[in-house]
Design a protein around this motif. Structure first.
Motif, PDB file in Angstrom:
ATOM      1  N   VAL B 191      14.731   5.411   4.322  1.00 31.88           N
ATOM      2  CA  VAL B 191      15.203   6.650   3.687  1.00 31.88           C
ATOM      3  C   VAL B 191      13.826   7.053   2.890  1.00 31.88           C
ATOM      4  O   VAL B 191      12.866   6.628   2.263  1.00 31.88           O
ATOM      5  CB  VAL B 191      16.186   6.339   2.742  1.00 31.88           C
ATOM      6  CG1 VAL B 191      16.074   5.133   1.676  1.00 31.88           C
ATOM      7  CG2 VAL B 191      16.877   7.475   2.010  1.00 31.88           C
ATOM      8  N   ARG B 192      13.638   8.364   2.634  1.00 34.60           N
ATOM      9  CA  ARG B 192      12.639   8.855   1.851  1.00 34.60           C
ATOM     10  C   ARG B 192      13.024  10.161   1.312  1.00 34.60           C
ATOM     11  O   ARG B 192      13.978  10.822   1.960  1.00 34.60           O
ATOM     12  CB  ARG B 192      11.430   8.878   2.511  1.00 34.60           C
ATOM     13  CG  ARG B 192      11.390   9.754   3.800  1.00 34.60           C
ATOM     14  CD  ARG B 192       9.956   9.765   4.322  1.00 34.60           C
ATOM     15  NE  ARG B 192       9.838  10.670   5.182  1.00 34.60           N
ATOM     16  CZ  ARG B 192       9.916  10.750   6.510  1.00 34.60           C
ATOM     17  NH1 ARG B 192      10.475   9.767   6.982  1.00 34.60           N
ATOM     18  NH2 ARG B 192       9.591  11.858   7.325  1.00 34.60           N
ATOM     19  N   GLN B 193      12.224  10.606   0.353  1.00 37.01           N
ATOM     20  CA  GLN B 193      12.729  11.922  -0.326  1.00 37.01           C
ATOM     21  C   GLN B 193      11.911  13.047   0.418  1.00 37.01           C
ATOM     22  O   GLN B 193      10.342  12.787   0.368  1.00 37.01           O
ATOM     23  CB  GLN B 193      12.506  11.874  -1.855  1.00 37.01           C
ATOM     24  CG  GLN B 193      13.732  11.203  -2.521  1.00 37.01           C
ATOM     25  CD  GLN B 193      13.571  11.319  -4.164  1.00 37.01           C
ATOM     26  OE1 GLN B 193      12.301  11.152  -4.629  1.00 37.01           O
ATOM     27  NE2 GLN B 193      14.676  11.779  -4.586  1.00 37.01           N
ATOM     28  N   VAL B 194      12.314  14.098   0.573  1.00 37.67           N
ATOM     29  CA  VAL B 194      11.412  15.224   1.094  1.00 37.67           C
ATOM     30  C   VAL B 194      11.688  16.637   0.413  1.00 37.67           C
ATOM     31  O   VAL B 194      13.013  16.571  -0.110  1.00 37.67           O
ATOM     32  CB  VAL B 194      11.841  15.355   2.653  1.00 37.67           C
ATOM     33  CG1 VAL B 194      11.535  14.013   3.550  1.00 37.67           C
ATOM     34  CG2 VAL B 194      13.130  15.647   2.792  1.00 37.67           C
TER      35      VAL B 194
END
Lengths: 223, 223
Positions: B191-194
């Motif tokens: 999961v990552r913030q974009v």
């Protein structure tokens, strides 16, 4: 189950940025559903300790779990007050002035005395709720907890009655003077969490397909 | 500036999951750089209160700010102990057993007594540090704080000496028995913030281009 409205105690009544206060129980539910982790605050030796952890929720109860050996959890278990914050960051607000820079977010801060879940049925149910929040579909798909694993796990329950929900959406709230005289760009840079490509465990035999519950989650918001 | 090593006090020494403890000062720096918001914990009337807020850091000091009217900040200002957690979620760990489900993350929990920043130069510098963390490039691009705005803002400083840094990376840590007998899928869903597409303020005149500091951030990790 009937869900009581959010409690208007002093500490759960938003004092700053009142226009951002959300008072519907459904607003709380939305934040709880949108968050992936929470931050649990307890008081240890008179000082606050904030720790990130996983959570789940059902009806009017928030559950967090941890090792029976964790000191913060032991403190909370002793009937102490806890505070649990769930925050979803939605964007950075670029204003025309430094002062009005802000973030768009949805947050919930729940207050109360944590209760150690001792009933075996409730404990198993709570672990299912937490597992399904963190990894939907995993409870039925994977091996359930053994007696030893259950004994090594503490589960805390917190009623969802005393909670402050705060939401900021929309463009910058600049001063009028800045809007008219200033021609610099202002707006919101949205931020969101997306799922990447599943990374299979190296110990997995070849040919084991990504199961549908993982593939579906991946497809729900992809990078 | 020389950065002292992380302090091994009892509360900043990780007791659970010791294999996840990171002890290099550079590990702390990495978490502080990667995080966008922090969770500030204070004790108000004997109970913990956890609140999400923005932060910035420079050398050996973490800065948070807020309205001079915020009660949590007033409490912290009174020289009380605070705890600040910064957490970056990197993935959900799908194990072969419910028990070994986990999250990949990088977290830092900083403890100490907060100090109210009263020196005008340090206060302005701290606000620049916070602004540049939240919105890099905005300090020089937008209108700086007026005397009135400065007076309405409290800034707290917390030394970065007593901190616990915890990092989990990699595949599930299943029991051997589950790895050999079980053929269900296991792995990590990253999961990552974009960043999304910049949303211009509706009050902006037509033709104001997205400035380079916003465009560059958007391009750094895009959805």
């Amino acid at each position: 189950m009937t869900r009581p409205p959010l409690s208007p105690t002093e500490r759960s009544t938003i004092q700053r940025g009142k226009q951002r206060a959300a008072t519907e129980r459904s607003d709380l539910d939305d934040v709880l559903d949108a968050g992936l982790i929470c931050h649990l605050g307890v008081v240890v030796n008179g000082a606050p300790v904030v720790l990130p952890t996983c959570y789940g929720w059902q009806d009017n109860t928030l559950y967090v779990h941890g090792s029976t050996g964790a000191s913060t959890l032991r403190t909370a278990i002793a009937g102490a007050e806890v505070s649990v914050a769930i925050t979803v960051l939605d964007g950075i607000v670029y204003a025309r002035s430094v002062f009005h820079h802000s973030a768009n977010y949805r947050s919930a801060v729940v207050h109360g005395r944590a209760r150690l879940v001792e009933d075996p049925d409730e404990k198993l149910c709570a672990l299912a709720v937490i597992t399904e929040h963190v990894a939907p579909g995993s409870w039925d798909y994977t091996r359930g907890p053994s007696r030893k694993e259950l004994a090594a796990t503490s589960v805390l329950a917190l009623e969802l009655t005393e909670a402050a929900v705060k939401i900021r959406r929309g463009p910058p709230g600049d001063d009028e003077a800045d809007v008219t005289v200033d021609s610099c760009w202002a707006g919101v840079l949205p931020v969101r969490q997306v799922w990447g490509e599943p990374e299979p465990c190296p110990l997995l035999p070849p040919g084991v397909a990504v199961p549908s519950h993982v593939a579906a989650r991946r497809a729900s918001v992809r990078a």
